[in-house]
Design a protein around this motif. Sequence first.
Motif, PDB file in Angstrom:
ATOM      1  N   VAL A 125       2.632  -3.341  -6.720  1.00  0.00           N
ATOM      2  CA  VAL A 125       1.863  -2.896  -5.576  1.00  0.00           C
ATOM      3  C   VAL A 125       2.009  -3.845  -4.386  1.00  0.00           C
ATOM      4  O   VAL A 125       2.017  -3.427  -3.242  1.00  0.00           O
ATOM      5  N   SER A 179       5.225   0.053  -4.031  1.00  0.00           N
ATOM      6  CA  SER A 179       5.389   0.942  -5.173  1.00  0.00           C
ATOM      7  C   SER A 179       6.116   2.218  -4.776  1.00  0.00           C
ATOM      8  O   SER A 179       6.190   3.154  -5.542  1.00  0.00           O
ATOM      9  N   LEU A 220      -3.516 -11.448  -1.842  1.00  0.00           N
ATOM     10  CA  LEU A 220      -3.579 -10.070  -2.334  1.00  0.00           C
ATOM     11  C   LEU A 220      -4.452  -9.208  -1.437  1.00  0.00           C
ATOM     12  O   LEU A 220      -4.091  -8.081  -1.078  1.00  0.00           O
ATOM     13  N   ILE A 221      -5.612  -9.732  -1.089  1.00  0.00           N
ATOM     14  CA  ILE A 221      -6.524  -8.964  -0.245  1.00  0.00           C
ATOM     15  C   ILE A 221      -5.856  -8.682   1.096  1.00  0.00           C
ATOM     16  O   ILE A 221      -5.832  -7.548   1.584  1.00  0.00           O
ATOM     17  N   MET A 267      -3.225  -5.960   1.025  1.00  0.00           N
ATOM     18  CA  MET A 267      -3.757  -4.606   0.914  1.00  0.00           C
ATOM     19  C   MET A 267      -4.372  -4.158   2.232  1.00  0.00           C
ATOM     20  O   MET A 267      -4.312  -2.998   2.605  1.00  0.00           O
ATOM     21  N   VAL A 268      -4.958  -5.114   2.960  1.00  0.00           N
ATOM     22  CA  VAL A 268      -5.600  -4.755   4.213  1.00  0.00           C
ATOM     23  C   VAL A 268      -4.552  -4.475   5.292  1.00  0.00           C
ATOM     24  O   VAL A 268      -4.659  -3.512   6.049  1.00  0.00           O
ATOM     25  N   PHE A 269      -3.532  -5.311   5.345  1.00  0.00           N
ATOM     26  CA  PHE A 269      -2.601  -5.182   6.459  1.00  0.00           C
ATOM     27  C   PHE A 269      -1.356  -4.367   6.134  1.00  0.00           C
ATOM     28  O   PHE A 269      -0.691  -3.850   7.019  1.00  0.00           O
ATOM     29  N   ARG A 270      -1.004  -4.272   4.858  1.00  0.00           N
ATOM     30  CA  ARG A 270       0.171  -3.484   4.509  1.00  0.00           C
ATOM     31  C   ARG A 270      -0.002  -2.914   3.105  1.00  0.00           C
ATOM     32  O   ARG A 270       0.660  -3.353   2.146  1.00  0.00           O
ATOM     33  N   PRO A 271      -0.879  -1.916   2.984  1.00  0.00           N
ATOM     34  CA  PRO A 271      -1.262  -1.449   1.646  1.00  0.00           C
ATOM     35  C   PRO A 271      -0.123  -0.809   0.860  1.00  0.00           C
ATOM     36  O   PRO A 271      -0.189  -0.749  -0.355  1.00  0.00           O
ATOM     37  N   GLN A 272       0.883  -0.322   1.533  1.00  0.00           N
ATOM     38  CA  GLN A 272       1.974   0.282   0.768  1.00  0.00           C
ATOM     39  C   GLN A 272       2.882  -0.783   0.170  1.00  0.00           C
ATOM     40  O   GLN A 272       3.833  -0.469  -0.519  1.00  0.00           O
TER      41      GLN A 272
END
Lengths: 320, 294, 378, 257
Positions: free
Chosen positions: A247, A251, A286-287, A290-295
Amino acid sequence: MAVDWLNPYHLQVASFVLINTLLGVSIYVTLATGQLSLGNAGFMSIGAYTTAILTTRHGFPMPAGIVAGSVVAALAGIAVGIPSLRLTGVYLAIATLGFGEVVRVVFVNWESLTGGAVGIAAIPQMGRELLASLRDAGFAPESIGLRGNQFISLSVFLILFASTLCAIGFFFRLGSSRVGRAYAAVRMDERAAEAAGIDTTYYKVLAFTQGAMLSGFAGALFAHATSYISPADFTYHRAVEILVFAVFGGSEHLLGPVFGAMLLTALPELLRSVSDYRYIVYGILLIAMMVFRPQGLIDPPLVNRLAGKKAAGGGSRDAA
Amino acid sequence: MFAEQLINGITLGSIYAIVALGYTLVFGVLDIINMAHGEIFMFGAFIGMVIVTKMNAPLAAAFAGAVLVTAALGYLLERVALRPLRGRTGVSHLAPLISTIGVSILLENLAHHIFGAGNQLFETPFAEIRFTIGSTTVYLVQVVILAVSVVLMGGLSLWLARTRSGKGLRATAESLETAELLGVDTKRIITATVVIASAMGGIAGVLVGMAFNYINNQIGLSMGLKGLAIIIFGGMGSVAGAMAGGLILGLSETFVVAYGSSGYRDAIAFLTIIVVLLLRPQGLFGRAAPEARR
Amino acid sequence: MNGKIRLAGLVFAFVFAPVLLGATGYAEKGKGPEIHAKIGVISILTGPGAAYGEAITNGFKLAQEEMNARAGLRIDLVIEDSSGKQEQALAAAQKLINSDQVVAILGPTLSTEMKVVGPEANASGVPIMGTSTTAQGITQIGKFVFRNSLPEALAIPASIGKAVRKYNLRKVALLYGNDDVFTKSGYDTMKKVSEEMKLAILTTETFQKGQADYKAQLTKIKNLAPDAIFCSALYEEGAVILSQARKMGIAVPFVGGNGFNSPKVIEIAKGAADGLVVATPWFGEKDDPKVKAFVAKYEKRYGKKPDQFAAQAYDGLTLMAEGLKKAGKADRAALRDALAGIRNFHGVLGTFSFDEERDVVMEPAVLIIRNGKFQLFR
Amino acid sequence: MLLDMRNVTMSFGGVTALRDVSFSVREGEILGLIGPNGAGKTTLFHVLTSMVSGASGDIVFRGERIEGLSTHRIIRRGVGRTFQNIRLFPRMTARENVMVGRHTRSRAGVWQSVLRTRAQRAEEDRIREKTDELLALVGLAGKEGSVASALPYGYQRRLEIARALACEPKLLLLDEPVAGMNESETREIHHLIRKVRDLGVTVILIEHDMSLVMQVCDRLVVLNFGEKIAEGTPEEIQNDPGVIVAYLGREEEGDDA
């Protein structure tokens, strides 16, 4: 006369990067049909234990042990994959996570076979085995300017590198083929895939099994790279770590988990100087991702831009 | 021995249930699994420990402090790790799972740096009050834990069913868009949900400290995994399911040790998950078919 | 095959050590008697086992200060984190051996880690000494592998033997952590010794790392009314077990393994720790000036009493210093030979020798906790 | 007969969606399936392709019974279908969508795909050739590389038909292919349907627009509340009193579930 820059420590780190890359790809393969499996640590342990037991107790040669480990993991994948077909999304993730934990507890408790928590030691290490047989054949690594431990680390690295390259090539080609298109179709719209004549059950189980097999393969290589395994190597943390590779790296494209695994394995090594705060940094990272580039780091548009063309294969696409 | 083991099981089960309530509340509204819930719970336990053991303050202060801190952590979690992911297109449904895993790693290691590694004594005179029925010793704490879990579950059910904000929360759970159209302030509701769930984790943390006298920064992970197992078992988003699932898991873990092999204690939770998911994927009390949720 | 690797390691060490040492600027022979040695430490600084790593690192640092205060020797420590994981420990070892070019390694903390790191160090010809690795088969990995930690195989028979004689034990309950190598191998020894002594084993219960609630197991044991409980646990879990057991009214003695032996047990379990019997290489109350000085210094520096992990670490580095002095230079092979020859060394653990297999020869002390204090069990 | 449906009944949740429906489809005809909302037309398609379970009755396709077979097997035997609410693979290109449709007419497995055998490469070439042919047939030439979800609505409908045709069906099931289209687009689709029939594909067409149904269909089957109330040529149906009653004041867009 010696190749001094060839540092076994760096090769060691690189070898673990490669094993983690295989694991990252293994979760991606299952994800390619829209199924999230958190059981890959379990499949990894099955592969590792199978080859460890066969090579240490039953005199199997190492390659046979690795093949057997992958096959047994694949069989376990089929056994888990078929009943799990009914589950989707979060439910599948948790069920497979449960599977991984059950496997670990069984390995802890089945002492006669696995040695329990003590694990299995003195598993043939691929580099050392190779060196030993080469020396028997009259070859000395010094003759090519390598020290013994350099040669061992280098051969481990090269074996893993070739294996990883094969695995990536395998799934890259699969992605842009009839099978890969079927995977992508199942991932995007299962019902439409059925209407296109795709046996969705078959392809879902196939992908699940391939993921399990690849995990088992990675586990077997892991066993022969470290020469010691115990149930503690295959905990919940490992399962989550594998998921994070996919992730974090991305992914939606095969290269995502590859880069995710590489970066996240190498990073803690680079961050050794601040080792006390390593995991804190890791968590924040990790956070932020996910916040700035979740893909994830890598997605198909990025790959296309870098490659300067539109992707032709269907296997590299995503639906969530 | 049966009576004693029954009490052990109920105590453990009640704690599991409170932890699971936090998971189920967040899942019910947001459709995501908050992987950091276990660590928030662990933080609650440590705050309670500091207040009660290190500062010798009364137990009520421990609860207040733990609830305050965990609620704040819940708020931060929502603002930092969940809200930015919401409503964005092309976000994988795994993203919140990962970001909360990030929070859990962060909290686990922060706790290590702030409170130290290893077991910390959680000492309160209240934990020593006991009485004897027949040949069985019962600690008042054990009764309190069961009571708190029942009260929390009952209160939560009532709140959801009767109050305006509770109804808003349920509407949000049904459909974010519809709720917004109906004039529900979904942003506030979601924040409130995460904060309340976290505060319940804080309460559970203090209770664990009281029941077992020791806490460490790993309890978040082990309790968290059990909580996860319970909501699958009881049905995602089901309050009654969390309660029943918690008690059943606590009792079966205890009785497997009592009459079977303690080595497989931890496997029960996960074996149950697998079996339940395959036979009744929506869980014990769940309604929606899991296929409907992605 | 091992022989060949060892040979290769030796060849490597002899050929390259001078070059490498020269390059990194130590072992400047001829400029004076000063030996400048860089020693690597692999310890657990993060993750679940960090409590052990902390005590161990403290022990090393204290010993380092003392050694460096004396003339003729200068030790630099390069401390690496393993997080308790084999791969990380191995990567750390590779870094220490090849990048930092250390002359020797202390650690890693866990026996599992040593099983991965040991062969690597051995193959590279780097002396490695475990100060907390108590499982079987550690020093058999190879001739560069040492340990100064009392193996369970020595400690447990000593404590069980004394407890059985003193309390006339007949029936016992066994309790151990089954997901940890250390406690599992401790249990294996306990079981073997119990059987040899013809004790009736009423039940065998297990627990897992980080568990908070042991009441189910303890209730079961309580109802079987054993004469004693043999408990193979690390002190983190062990202290909690003791506390919960006493609270339930289980008053029988506990016999623990090596990992149970720590002042932290008393700190954590308070009065409930009374009645715990352990065999230990380390007794902090010993009437020995060396021990007293160490305890005082450690307490002053770190604000708590040293446990056996700290003590073994302290002696571990002192042993290294001894070896370096004997070798006369910071050279891996010379240090190995010097270490292997150490006999009757007086450290805070008592009189210590390496046997032919570089394993521990010493007389463990059997202790019991009474009135919140470790006392010699007589 | 290409397809024979005998006494097909389907009920779920206490509602009977189809009751004792029997009719036959002749090779090469365009059969219109009409009826008001909730009449069971789409359900009939679902039953035919095994996308719902719980139906009873016999379905004979090309002399073989196909009821109870899994969807992909039925598709493989020569049935293609589209959906009422277009179901494309949104992030694939138009070409890839149709290539997926070639699944049943190609055979490369895992190893052939990975080893890129000569047979596999030849097959991929054929797939691509056939795909481009089909895209041209439905009027999507030049749009091969466009991402499906980015195509205009009318093109998405055509693309779905192309995908359904890719498996070289004997029978094509079209579920309201002109829903939401303007007049000229509708005419083009009907033109396309005729063209498809002329290529030897039998068509069953669910349609609401009566005037166009009358123009394009050879025969009609009328469903109402899950029962067949009439069958015949467009002229016969137009004059059927039962049909007129069923349709009275109920001409509208949308369909059953």
